[in-house]
Design a protein around this motif. Structure first.
Motif, PDB file in Angstrom:
ATOM      1  N   THR A 322       0.842  -1.211   0.000  1.00  0.00           N
ATOM      2  CA  THR A 322       0.000   0.000   0.000  1.00  0.00           C
ATOM      3  C   THR A 322       0.871   1.252   0.000  1.00  0.00           C
ATOM      4  N   VAL A 323       1.880   1.266   0.870  1.00  0.00           N
ATOM      5  CA  VAL A 323       2.716   2.466   0.983  1.00  0.00           C
ATOM      6  C   VAL A 323       3.510   2.687  -0.294  1.00  0.00           C
ATOM      7  N   CYS A 326       1.523   4.007  -3.053  1.00  0.00           N
ATOM      8  CA  CYS A 326       1.286   5.427  -2.792  1.00  0.00           C
ATOM      9  C   CYS A 326       2.426   6.254  -3.404  1.00  0.00           C
ATOM     10  N   ASN A 328       4.029   5.615  -5.999  1.00  0.00           N
ATOM     11  CA  ASN A 328       3.898   5.683  -7.464  1.00  0.00           C
ATOM     12  C   ASN A 328       3.005   6.838  -7.907  1.00  0.00           C
ATOM     13  N   LYS A 329       2.219   7.363  -6.975  1.00  0.00           N
ATOM     14  CA  LYS A 329       1.250   8.395  -7.353  1.00  0.00           C
ATOM     15  C   LYS A 329       1.761   9.808  -7.092  1.00  0.00           C
ATOM     16  N   ILE A 330       2.932   9.877  -6.477  1.00  0.00           N
ATOM     17  CA  ILE A 330       3.465  11.208  -6.163  1.00  0.00           C
ATOM     18  C   ILE A 330       4.227  11.739  -7.374  1.00  0.00           C
TER      19      ILE A 330
END
Lengths: 438, 362
Positions: A322-323, A326, A328-330
């Protein structure tokens, strides 16, 4: 308002999204579901049990898909690989070797050079011990590299610019290096907390890699970070105040400097896959004994690592995925620095580029203090404490505090901090290391 | 009746505070007022005397309010009051600043009664005490009157897991409902710097990008149809809030919710406390990082809208509160927990069972 019950979010947080109690990855004595030929040897999370050849194909495909889908690596490019001898390093190197030996149409076409960046310069002040530790480490790396005779490896250090082949590094050479690294060592020891020391070494390592890549004419650098490393790095970098550069620090691509791109082709692999790959191929590796990691001492990085490990191990075994998803979306909020006249490693060029692009002198990320209300609030607190005096009243005093807070935030009177991002300022809160930084 | 329960955590903290106080008795206040310092500020490590600390603390909140233009003259402002330390200090400071700097605000206390016996009933007594002390109007809204359910009954249905999801979702909407009822221009909540840093970590841990985007905003949901919420204590450390309440002898309620101990947030909170011990500035560093992060354009943005069922702010149709309430009323309390598709299947199954049920005419 109850602080436990954050108004915008349920207190349960992601509990319901966290997968619990996944059954152990038991392997039954049955044929592989994919090929139906061989017996299963491994069962990965959320996957059917696989035979050895299907597993190896699957892991190699993951690596190639990550690299291929990005379309960043040009054909016949020169690539530098940061080789530390860890399981992930050996796994990546083995996969690259395999890809080089594939049939023509599948073959990867780039030129790989290895570098071992020695960090041991700050481990001990005793020259004899330092020499022995470093020679042992060099020998260890040489032994591991014997498994890959087709690749040559360069030896470099975090403190000095040296680009010799590791096979010709002698005791005398290392001894001379130890002597010349005293300035770097004193800077390191002047940093007061382990968190800052680890952060400093991480940045200096990247700078050393870029310098080596430049020297060897490589336009790409491969790092062997896997998902768990990136998940830990994301959280620890946020805690270190590096939110503005976190996409470059944990993403697939770090293109802060456009002519030397840092790539993480193993980012989609997890620890289990890497360990199994190394085990099935009987590959020899060493643990990365980073002297500064000092696992028993509390630092932001060590605490984060323990925290993620505990969550992952105890009940929330989707934590790492999950982290890291996350991360990858920044998005990167930087424009890349172009290399001008190929002088990226000269101090003058660094200052020039920094001036032109408002970059941090140490980590090369965009300076993040200009519009930060949080940094203003910190400086305001500091100025208020010094100038509040309960008996002084009036708006005039407030205006003065505001002005000094704004100046402190923008480091108007501090020539060193003016050129550092917030994260790098935290490394040197008190010490004066202008000579080193500039 | 005054209610002031000291939990173990507060006792430990205060004993440390006194311990520090005794160690720094000889140090003079950093503001050069000539007085002896009595406390060390956790944010900056500066030693201040009591009077200078009060002034610095209040001035910082004033600066946050004015610099971020949180209020306009003549506005009606609801203070979300639970009776805890944050909301008590917020109400006190807001009253002090409103008078000192002539904000010209009409301050109203707004409390939500979740119906938790042995917790909220006691804390509401503290809020009533605050009402009398600060001479503010108080409005209490209960889950019972708004939704027909108390948290005690909800916990009977759902158990001790996921109960905080109901409480959080319902309270968020109850605040909106209360604000609309009181016709206020904005709602001030007592979120402090620690809460916000903790939320940044929580949202990363659960991969909630939509909330990660907005959780560091000092003012949220200021659209046409919604009442904005502001956080004047955004840059204030929890430790300083406790110190302020302690030295000012404010009456607050400090027992943790009896249903909260197992919440996932507890992990993030414990982690943050560990980090704070290593580097006290970590709280502000995390907020700074949260503000600086940018997200890829390809990530779907949540669009704030209005729930077509209840008419309150929501980013989905129907809103989460309506889904959870439907689940409770249908006897399917897990309906709104987890994936939507799972909830739809549960509803379809129940409808099918109803259809096939044999009707008795006698």
């Amino acid at each position: 308002m109850c602080s436990v019950a954050e108004a915008d979010f349920g207190d349960e947080g992601g509990k319901h999204t966290m997968l619990k109690d996944v059954a152990l990855n038991a392997i039954e004595d049955e044929n592989c579901k994919k090929c139906n030929v061989d017996k299963c040897v491994i069962k990965l999370d959320f996957k059917e049990a696989m035979c050895l050849s299907c597993f190896l194909y699957y892991v190699r495909h993951k690596f190639r898909a990550t690299l291929g889908s990005s379309k960043i690596l040009n054909r016949q490019s020169d690539v530098l690989f940061d080789f530390k001898g860890t399981a992930a390093d050996v796994c990546l190197l083995h996969m690259i070797k395999f890809a080089f030996e594939e049939e023509t149409y599948k073959r990867l076409s780039f030129k790989l050079k290895l570098v071992f960046v020695d960090e041991n310069c700050t481990a001990t002040t005793n020259t004899e011990d330092a020499l022995r530790n470093r020679m042992t480490k060099i020998q260890e790396i040489k032994d591991i590299l014997q498994q890959f005779p087709s690749f040559t490896c360069c030896y470099s250090t975090i403190a000095d610019k040296i680009f010799d082949d590791i096979s010709i590094i002698s005791r005398e050479k290392v001894l001379a290096l130890i002597e010349s690294e005293k300035e770097f060592s004193s800077v390191y020891h002047s940093i007061d907390t382990l968190s800052s020391k680890q952060d400093f070494m991480e940045i200096m390592r990247k700078n050393a890699l870029r310098d080596t890549a430049h020297h060897l004419n490589c336009s790409y650098i491969f790092l062997s970070d896997i998902s768990v490393d990136l998940a830990k790095k994301l959280i620890s970098n946020i805690a270190l105040g590096r939110g503005s550069s976190v996409s470059n620090d944990v993403g697939f691509l770090d293109d802060r400097i456009s002519c030397i791109k840092i790539i993480r082709p193993l980012k989609d692999l997890n620890q289990h896959e890497v360990d199994s790959y190394v085990q099935f191929n009987n590959l020899k590796f060493c643990s990365f004994s980073n002297f500064s990691s000092n696992d028993n001492v509390a630092s932001i990085q060590n605490l984060t690592s323990n925290f993620i490990n505990q969550l992952q191990k105890n009940c929330y075994n989707s934590t790492v995925s999950t982290v890291y998803k996350c991360s990858n979306k920044i998005a990167s909020n930087n424009e890349t620095i172009s290399c001008q006249n190929n002088t990226i490693n000269s101090k003058m060029a660094r200052s020039y580029i920094t001036d032109m692009n408002q970059r941090c002198l140490l980590c090369k990320s965009i300076l993040d203090y200009h519009h930060s209300e949080t940094l203003y609030a910190i400086e305001f607190s500091r100025c208020v404490s010094g100038q509040i005096a309960a008996n002084i009243e009036g708006m005039e005093n407030l205006e003065r505090i505001r002005e000094s807070s704004e100046n402190a935030k923008n480091s108007i009177e501090n020539n060193r901090n003016k050129f550092l991002c917030h994260g790098c300022r935290n490394i040197f809160p008190e010490t004066n290391q202008e000579n080193f930084i500039f | 009746m005054m209610k002031f329960k000291i939990t173990e955590v507060v006792v430990t903290f205060l004993s440390r505070l006194y311990c520090n106080t005794s160690l720094i008795m000889v140090v003079l206040c950093k503001a050069n007022c000539g007085n002896k310092g009595v406390l060390k500020r956790p944010k900056t490590s500066d030693v201040l005397c009591k009077e200078c600390f009060f002034k610095a603390f209040e001035l910082e909140i004033h600066e946050t309010i004015t610099r971020n233009k949180l209020f306009k003259s003549g506005q009606r402002v609801a203070i979300a009051a639970s009776g805890g330390k944050d909301s008590t200090v917020l109400a006190h400071v807001m009253k002090v600043l409103n008078e000192r700097y002539s904000y010209n605000l009409k301050l109203i206390l707004l409390s939500i009664d979740e119906g938790i016996t042995g917790y909220r009933d006691d804390s509401l007594e503290t809020v009533k005490q605050n009402r009398d002390d600060y001479q503010m109007e108080l409005k209490i809204l209960s889950y019972e009157e708004l939704y027909g359910w108390t948290m005690d009954r909800i916990v009977e249905q759902i158990g001790r897991s996921n109960n905080c999801t109901f409480c959080g979702v319902f309270r968020r909407q109850a605040l909106d409902r209360g604000a609309k009822m009181l016709e206020v221009d904005c709602v001030a909540t007592g979120h402090n710097a620690d809460d916000i840093a903790e939320t940044v970590l929580m949202n990363i841990l659960r991969g909630d990008i939509a909330r990660l985007r907005r959780c560091t905003d000092i003012c949220t949901s200021g659209g046409e149809d919604s009442i904005p919420r502001v956080k004047p204590l955004k840059y204030t450390y929890e430790k300083e809030i406790v110190m302020y309440a302690h030295f000012k002898k404010l009456v607050y309620f400090s027992t943790e919710c009896i249903f909260a101990p197992n919440a996932y947030r507890g992990h993030a909170r414990a982690f943050l406390k560990d980090l704070e011990k290593v580097r006290p500035s970590v709280i502000m560093d995390i907020i700074h990082s949260g503000e600086q992060m940018r997200f890829k354009d390809t990530i779907k943005k949540q669009i704030r809208g209005i729930c077509q069922t209840c008419g309150f702010v929501s980013s989905c149709q129907p809103c989460k509160a309506c889904i959870l309430l439907e689940g409770l009323n249908r006897g399917l309390p897990k309906l709104g927990i987890g994936k939507k598709s799972k909830g739809d299947r549960m509803k379809a199954q129940q409808d099918l069972e109803k259809l096939h049920r044999v009707k008795n005419d006698f």
